[in-house]
Structure formats: C-alpha cells, structure tokens
Design a protein around this motif. Structure first.
Motif, PDB file in Angstrom:
ATOM      1  N   PRO A 379      54.262  58.796   8.398  1.00 26.74           N
ATOM      2  CA  PRO A 379      53.316  59.655   7.672  1.00 26.74           C
ATOM      3  C   PRO A 379      51.958  59.003   7.450  1.00 26.74           C
ATOM      4  CG  PRO A 379      55.029  58.836   6.203  1.00 26.74           C
ATOM      5  CD  PRO A 379      55.467  58.517   7.587  1.00 26.74           C
ATOM      6  N   LEU A 380      51.921  57.676   7.394  1.00 25.84           N
ATOM      7  CA  LEU A 380      50.636  56.992   7.236  1.00 25.84           C
ATOM      8  C   LEU A 380      49.774  57.179   8.476  1.00 25.84           C
ATOM      9  CD1 LEU A 380      51.830  53.661   5.550  1.00 25.84           C
ATOM     10  CD2 LEU A 380      50.902  55.709   4.448  1.00 25.84           C
ATOM     11  N   VAL A 381      50.397  57.078   9.643  1.00 27.96           N
ATOM     12  CA  VAL A 381      49.671  57.315  10.896  1.00 27.96           C
ATOM     13  C   VAL A 381      49.255  58.785  10.990  1.00 27.96           C
ATOM     14  CG1 VAL A 381      49.887  57.376  13.420  1.00 27.96           C
ATOM     15  CG2 VAL A 381      50.748  55.396  12.124  1.00 27.96           C
ATOM     16  N   ALA A 382      50.152  59.677  10.626  1.00 29.47           N
ATOM     17  CA  ALA A 382      49.856  61.114  10.701  1.00 29.47           C
ATOM     18  C   ALA A 382      48.666  61.474   9.816  1.00 29.47           C
ATOM     19  CB  ALA A 382      51.087  61.921  10.303  1.00 29.47           C
ATOM     20  N   ALA A 383      48.603  60.889   8.619  1.00 25.87           N
ATOM     21  CA  ALA A 383      47.501  61.179   7.707  1.00 25.87           C
ATOM     22  C   ALA A 383      46.168  60.718   8.280  1.00 25.87           C
ATOM     23  CB  ALA A 383      47.758  60.525   6.353  1.00 25.87           C
ATOM     24  N   ARG A 384      46.160  59.566   8.917  1.00 23.73           N
ATOM     25  CA  ARG A 384      44.930  59.083   9.542  1.00 23.73           C
ATOM     26  C   ARG A 384      44.564  59.955  10.736  1.00 23.73           C
ATOM     27  NH1 ARG A 384      41.466  58.062   7.467  1.00 23.73           N
ATOM     28  NH2 ARG A 384      40.450  57.158   9.304  1.00 23.73           N
ATOM     29  N   LEU A 385      45.547  60.389  11.492  1.00 19.50           N
ATOM     30  CA  LEU A 385      45.279  61.247  12.637  1.00 19.50           C
ATOM     31  C   LEU A 385      44.650  62.562  12.196  1.00 19.50           C
ATOM     32  CD1 LEU A 385      45.502  61.784  15.673  1.00 19.50           C
ATOM     33  CD2 LEU A 385      47.851  62.567  15.285  1.00 19.50           C
ATOM     34  N   LEU A 386      45.091  63.067  11.046  1.00 18.18           N
ATOM     35  CA  LEU A 386      44.562  64.323  10.535  1.00 18.18           C
ATOM     36  C   LEU A 386      43.056  64.237  10.282  1.00 18.18           C
ATOM     37  CD1 LEU A 386      45.383  67.199   9.562  1.00 18.18           C
ATOM     38  CD2 LEU A 386      45.570  66.232   7.268  1.00 18.18           C
ATOM     39  N   HIS A 388      40.976  62.735  12.096  1.00 16.22           N
ATOM     40  CA  HIS A 388      40.326  62.883  13.406  1.00 16.22           C
ATOM     41  C   HIS A 388      40.585  64.260  14.009  1.00 16.22           C
ATOM     42  CE1 HIS A 388      39.278  58.587  13.855  1.00 16.22           C
ATOM     43  NE2 HIS A 388      40.433  58.343  13.269  1.00 16.22           N
ATOM     44  N   TYR A 389      41.602  64.951  13.484  1.00 19.45           N
ATOM     45  CA  TYR A 389      42.035  66.214  14.088  1.00 19.45           C
ATOM     46  C   TYR A 389      42.331  67.224  12.971  1.00 19.45           C
ATOM     47  CZ  TYR A 389      44.541  69.148  17.526  1.00 19.45           C
ATOM     48  OH  TYR A 389      44.949  70.169  18.357  1.00 19.45           O
ATOM     49  N   PRO A 390      41.306  67.723  12.293  1.00 18.14           N
ATOM     50  CA  PRO A 390      41.502  68.588  11.124  1.00 18.14           C
ATOM     51  C   PRO A 390      41.918  70.010  11.446  1.00 18.14           C
ATOM     52  CG  PRO A 390      39.162  68.313  11.565  1.00 18.14           C
ATOM     53  CD  PRO A 390      39.884  67.397  12.511  1.00 18.14           C
ATOM     54  N   ARG A 402      41.883  59.157  20.750  1.00 15.32           N
ATOM     55  CA  ARG A 402      41.029  58.011  21.062  1.00 15.32           C
ATOM     56  C   ARG A 402      40.355  57.480  19.800  1.00 15.32           C
ATOM     57  NH1 ARG A 402      40.084  57.189  26.525  1.00 15.32           N
ATOM     58  NH2 ARG A 402      40.791  58.886  27.892  1.00 15.32           N
ATOM     59  N   GLY A 403      39.999  58.369  18.894  1.00 19.68           N
ATOM     60  CA  GLY A 403      39.411  57.944  17.633  1.00 19.68           C
ATOM     61  C   GLY A 403      40.384  57.110  16.827  1.00 19.68           C
TER      62      GLY A 403
END
Length: 432
Positions: A379-386, A388-390, A402-403
């Motif tokens: 979930p920590l990775v998913a939150a950061r991905l969000l 970059h990808y809202p 890539r971000g």
C-alpha cells in the motif's frame, strides 16, 4: 530483471479489446459463519507474541536460508491443511492441491456445443452471469455427486477444450501477523473520483484513518472490520494525507468460510472499474487462476493499475498471484537497514520495495500495532503511484510508472534487479 520496457509492452497489451477475452465470474459461496483472516494464526504459536499477536521480528532474521525455507514451508503447508480441516464443508483442493470453493467450477469461453456436452455428462449449470464493470461473463457448474473437485476440473476441461476451466481458489492475506476479524465499527464515508482502491478485509473506524472510507462486501455476511484491512487503510491514509480523495474498500472475506475467493476479488475489481479507480492495492496471495487472471486483465484495460504484495512464504515458494500477473506491480518489503525481508517471496517478479517492518498500523481496538510483511509494503508503493497517476488513463500509465521509478532509491545491484526491483519507494513512510 524487469525493465521500463515492460510497461510499454503492458500498455500495448491493455489496448487489446476487452471483448476478445474469455469471460468468467462467480458469486460468493458459503454460510455466514465467523472465520479469521487467512494468516499464520496459531500454526506459528511459538513465534508469536501472545500480547500483540505479532511474529517476533528477529526470528526470521536469525535463521539460515535453509532453516528459514524449511520453517516457512511447514507453516505454509500447515496453514492450508488447517484451513481445509476447519472448513471442509465449504472448501476442498483443486487439481493442483490449492484450496478452492467446494463443488464449484467456472468455465470461460465455452461454446454452446460444449455446454450441452457437459450437461449430458451430468454437470449441472448453476449460473450464467456477468461481472459488472469488467464485461466478463461466465458459466458456473456444480461438480457431479460423489466426485472430487480435482478430477471434475480435469474432466470438464476435456469436454470443453476451447474453454478455460478453473476452480474458485481461495486467497490468503500476505502477512506474518495474526489478524482476526473484528466486531469493531466499520469506517464510513463517500469516496470521491480518483479514490484509491483496497481489496482485503473490512476497515474499522480509527483515528489514524482520516480519509473517508467507502466500503462494500463481496462475501456472505457483508463487510466486516478486520485487523489486516484496517492496518493497510491506516498506512494509505498516512501516506496520502490531505491529498486523499478517500478509499474504496472491498471486503472479500466477510464472515464466509469460503470468502477470499477469486470470484470475490473479480467482483471487487469490477466495482472499482465502475468507479474509475486509478490504483488498487491487493495484499493477498494464492495460485494462478483463470477467473482472477481475466479479471485483472479486464481491469487493466479500463486503465486501472494493480499493485500487489509478493508474499511472505520465502524465496523457495512458487510465484504468488495476483502479483505475478503481467502488468501487475509486485512489491517486496525491506527492514530498517533497507535489506529485503528474508521471508519475502522472490519467485514472483518484483518491481519495487517499501518498508515492511519497523512501521505501525491501526488496530480495530483503537491502538497502533507493529507490522511486518510485504502486505504492508504494497500500500505504501500504491499510495506513491497514485500521486503520479491520479486518474485512470491507459495513455498515461508509462509516464506514471517512470515517475515512480525516478523517485525510487536504487538498492542491491545497480539498476533494476530481482531482489528490489527498481528500488525503494517511500523509505520514510509509515507510522514509527
């Protein structure tokens, strides 16, 4: 090694028309009886602190690779055997020996001729339906009286060679923590567009979860607060902070002995696709499954990015799904020294790492408890991905990933590797 080229290929894959995919689904099965989350539970009694229910954080670190592999294999085997014994009226082994809903088979892409052939052989058609949001249809069969699931699966596949036949496999929480269902009050709220998705157990109300949590149950008994889902929700809330648009939480366990099945996950993905969820995190592990694989692909074709834990069954364990599906972002966990957790799986392709110990999460009783495992890194990775990808948009997937790669801290061998993927994300995230 999985390079950034994988994301280009994955993006092209998502452009394949959804109608070209075999179709399948299945509703939850089993009575509303209380059962614990799928975890190590009392099988690891000597390793678990009886006060907080957490595995001794030093146990796995003190074992040799051989000892660790032996222990994890014994725990994994014992966990499955115990689950099957306790729920024998509702679950049984499929042809690969994995737990699945008793007496149920799912066929996708089956022709009318094969349907008739199967009926003539005595297979009863229980249901024909579609998973809303994913455009996935299925035919559900009952096994014949007196027959075992594993042999019936093989027989139905021979009768319908053009179709994909699978059992409705059960998926377990990817954690080394004893986390049972709870009678705590469910968190509530209305998630806004662009909310993050969580597929797990239900989420309890807690002061550490400041965002609105919209919940829906996909197993008998409806949504039920669980320690595992609550802890993960608190990590997401802490990571997103004031930027949060809320959380869409799908409880796939409820109070169903056969909860946590592939169908429940597929239906949860359909709900999230209907709500245009851009990123969903799944900290569950199990075998490859035709239903789940098709559902994940269909969700990806809607622009959804799926982040999943690689599991805690050790380096010798087989690949775990859904993390191992193409295009799914697999996450491992690291300790406070930025070393991979020794219990983390490695057969499943790893894309990123995040803290998997030395962090705390919300508990349904209102407290904060220590956490350990790849469950809590995902979930920590998913939150950061969000960040970059809202919003779901297939054309922006490559740039978003890539971000995330650019902000990752390279660990291990230079560049992407099999242990840490592209590196450590959110190294300072999580309650301490």
């Amino acid at each position: 090694m999985r390079s950034t080229a994988k994301w280009v290929a994955a993006t092209l894959l998502l452009l394949t028309p959804a109608a070209a995919l075999p179709q399948l689904a299945l509703p939850g099965v089993g009575p509303a009886l209380p059962v614990p989350d799928r975890s190590l539970r009392d099988l690891a009694e000597p390793l678990i602190d009886p006060v907080n229910g957490v595995v001794d954080s030093g146990i796995f670190d003190r074992l040799s690779k051989s000892e660790l592999g032996t222990l994890l294999k014994r725990l994994r085997t014992g966990r499955v055997n115990q689950f099957l014994r306790q729920n024998r009226d509702y679950v049984e082994r499929d042809r690969n020996g994995d737990p699945a809903v008793r007496g149920v088979l799912i066929a996708t892409g089956i022709s009318a001729a094969s349907l008739e052939l199967a009926r003539n052989e005595g297979f009863q058609i229980l249901e024909r339906a579609e998973i809303e949001g994913l455009d996935l249809s299925y035919v559900k069969f009952a096994t014949r009286p007196g027959k075992q699931l594993k042999s019936e699966e093989k027989r139905l596949q021979k009768l319908a060679r053009e179709a994909e036949v699978s059992a409705d496999n059960i998926y377990f929480t990817s954690t080394a923590v004893t986390m049972a269902v709870s009678s705590a009050t469910l968190a509530s709220g209305k998630a806004a567009a662009g909310a993050m998705g969580l597929i797990d157990g239900g989420v309890a109300r807690h002061s550490a979860i400041a965002m609105p949590v919209e919940q829906r149950g996909f197993a008998r008994g409806g949504a039920v607060a669980s320690s595992h889902g609550t802890a993960i929700a608190s990590l997401i809330s802490g990571s997103l902070g004031s930027r949060s648009r809320g959380l869409l939480a799908a409880d796939i366990y409820g109070s169903d002995p056969a909860g946590g099945n592939a169908t429940a996950i597929a239906r949860a993905l359909g709900w999230m696709a209907q709500r245009d969820v851009p990123v969903v995190t799944i900290s569950l592990v199990g075998p490859n499954n035709g239903l789940l694989g098709r559902a994940v692909k269909a969700a990806q074709q809607k622009g959804m990015l799926v982040v999943a834990a690689v599991g805690n069954d050790g380096p010798a364990a087989p690949a775990r799904y859904p993390a191992a599906y193409k295009g799914v972002i697999g996450v491992t966990g690291v300790d406070h020294r930025e070393r991979a957790l020794p219990e983390a799986g490695s057969a499943t392709p790893i894309d990123f790492a995040a803290p998997g110990t030395g962090i705390k999460g919300a508990s349904p009783d209102g407290n904060l408890v220590p956490l350990r495992g790849t469950s809590f890194a995902a979930p920590l990775v998913a939150a950061r991905l969000l960040s970059h990808y809202p919003a779901a948009n297939i054309g922006k997937i490559d740039a978003a990933v890539r971000g995330l790669i650019r902000e990752a801290k390279d660990l291990g061998k230079k560049g992407a590797d099999k242990v840490y993927g592209h590196g450590l994300v959110c190294g300072n995230c999580g309650l301490r």
